[in-house]
Design an enzyme around this catalytic site. Structure first.
Site, PDB file in Angstrom:
ATOM      1  N   THR A  68     -16.359  -2.824  -9.585  1.00  0.00           N
ATOM      2  CA  THR A  68     -16.573  -1.326  -9.698  1.00  0.00           C
ATOM      3  C   THR A  68     -18.433  -1.850 -10.309  1.00  0.00           C
ATOM      4  OG1 THR A  68     -16.162   0.797 -10.070  1.00  0.00           O
ATOM      5  CG2 THR A  68     -15.385  -0.591 -11.934  1.00  0.00           C
ATOM      6  N   LYS A  72     -21.485  -4.257  -8.493  1.00  0.00           N
ATOM      7  CA  LYS A  72     -20.988  -5.012  -6.866  1.00  0.00           C
ATOM      8  C   LYS A  72     -22.478  -5.762  -6.513  1.00  0.00           C
ATOM      9  CE  LYS A  72     -18.618  -0.981  -6.024  1.00  0.00           C
ATOM     10  NZ  LYS A  72     -18.478   0.477  -5.696  1.00  0.00           N
ATOM     11  N   ASN A  93     -16.788  -4.660  -2.967  1.00  0.00           N
ATOM     12  CA  ASN A  93     -16.204  -4.331  -4.282  1.00  0.00           C
ATOM     13  C   ASN A  93     -14.945  -4.472  -4.235  1.00  0.00           C
ATOM     14  OD1 ASN A  93     -14.865  -2.901  -1.968  1.00  0.00           O
ATOM     15  ND2 ASN A  93     -14.668  -1.611  -2.381  1.00  0.00           N
ATOM     16  N   GLY A 134     -28.126  12.719  -3.018  1.00  0.00           N
ATOM     17  CA  GLY A 134     -27.604  11.282  -3.415  1.00  0.00           C
ATOM     18  C   GLY A 134     -28.284   9.816  -2.655  1.00  0.00           C
ATOM     19  N   ALA A 135     -29.495   9.119  -2.810  1.00  0.00           N
ATOM     20  CA  ALA A 135     -29.103   7.666  -2.377  1.00  0.00           C
ATOM     21  C   ALA A 135     -29.386   6.561  -3.418  1.00  0.00           C
ATOM     22  CB  ALA A 135     -30.563   8.180  -2.184  1.00  0.00           C
TER      23      ALA A 135
END
Length: 287
Positions: A68, A72, A93, A134-135
């Site tokens: 996490t 990653k 992940n 979000g991006a």
């Protein structure tokens, strides 16, 4: 023998921080349901120690690891073998130790897809227009999975327009970037709105406000935040009669292939697991 086996199958989630991770609750529940002699822990690892932890994990008895934030991308670089999804995302992940090799995969995006299909079984990804808030890494994984499942129209809305443009450039002809200041344009034709940011999360940044009644084409709002169970954006969507899907389903569904890989069995009793996790979050919320 499963329950009586002397070999303890061992796995963990690795990050920094991981104090509030629900992954041990998920895997421990499934281990108990299947009667498997296994353990699943959480490991907080310092940035400078992450590489050595991964390289030596198999020797310490780990069959695999969940990775996490913020590791990653680092994990991706340490793998000997990568799935196609991991290669395309540049992030991992899930790590499996097999025949002396470090195998990497990324189950985040498909976990999101599976959580949506759980609630809307006959959904056509091709026929819906998706807008993404979000991006970052989560948006990247979800957009990749949406495209793999046939999505043809995706708007990416982000405070930093350059980040949105950079992400959209990987999906030319499908994705269109918008600055947060132009959110109205980004939502006008959306039938699905997905929050991939941490806003509204317990301990996270405050959420923006969206007047869902101004966007009548939106039929579903999904939030990857799972604590609290109902975020402020989810509440606002519900008030406008819009279907909402919270983040707990994505968390559970991305864990399914990990459990299968770590312990060699299918997870059981997902409905009971959701109740266990919801009760745990209620207890934590009252701490």
């Amino acid at each position: 023998m499963r329950g009586g086996s002397r070999v303890v199958k061992k796995a963990a989630v690795v990050g920094n921080p991981v104090d509030h991770s629900l992954s041990p609750d998920i895997h421990s529940f499934w281990l108990n349901e299947a009667g498997i002699n296994g353990i699943y822990t959480k490991e907080t690892v310092k940035h400078e120690n992450f590489g050595s932890f991964i390289v030596n994990a198999a020797k310490k008895g780990y069959s695999g690891l969940n990775i996490t934030v913020p590791f990653k991308e680092k994990a991706f670089k340490l793998c000997d073998v990568l799935s196609e999804t991991a290669k395309e995302l540049g992030a991992v992940n899930l790590i499996i130790f097999e025949n002396g090799k470090i195998m990497g995969d990324n189950t985040d995006g498909q976990g999101f897809i599976d959580s949506v299909i759980e609630k809307i079984p006959n959904l056509s990804f091709k026929k819906n227009n998706f807008s993404i808030l979000g991006a970052g890494g989560a948006a990247k994984g979800i957009i990749h999975a949406l495209c793999k499942n046939g999505a043809k129209n995706i708007n990416i809305i982000n405070r930093d327009l350059k980040k949105a443009k950079d992400l959209a450039s990987s999906y030319s002809g499908i994705a269109t970037p918008y600055a947060l200041s132009d959110i109205e344009k980004g939502l006008t034709d959306a039938s699905f709105l997905i929050n991939t940011t941490t806003m509204g999360m317990k301990g996270g940044p405050d959420s923006i406000e969206i007047n869902f009644s101004e966007f009548p084409k939106i039929i579903c709002f999904t939030d990857i935040v799972y604590n609290p169970k109902t975020t402020s954006l989810m509440s606002d969507a519900l008030k406008s009669g819009i279907k909402v899907i919270g983040g707990i389903g994505m968390l559970v569904n991305q864990a399914v292939p990990a459990f299968r890989a770590f312990y060699g069995e299918e997870p059981r009793n997902l409905d009971s697991l959701y109740l266990v996790l919801e009760n745990k979050m209620k207890v934590d919320h009252n701490d």
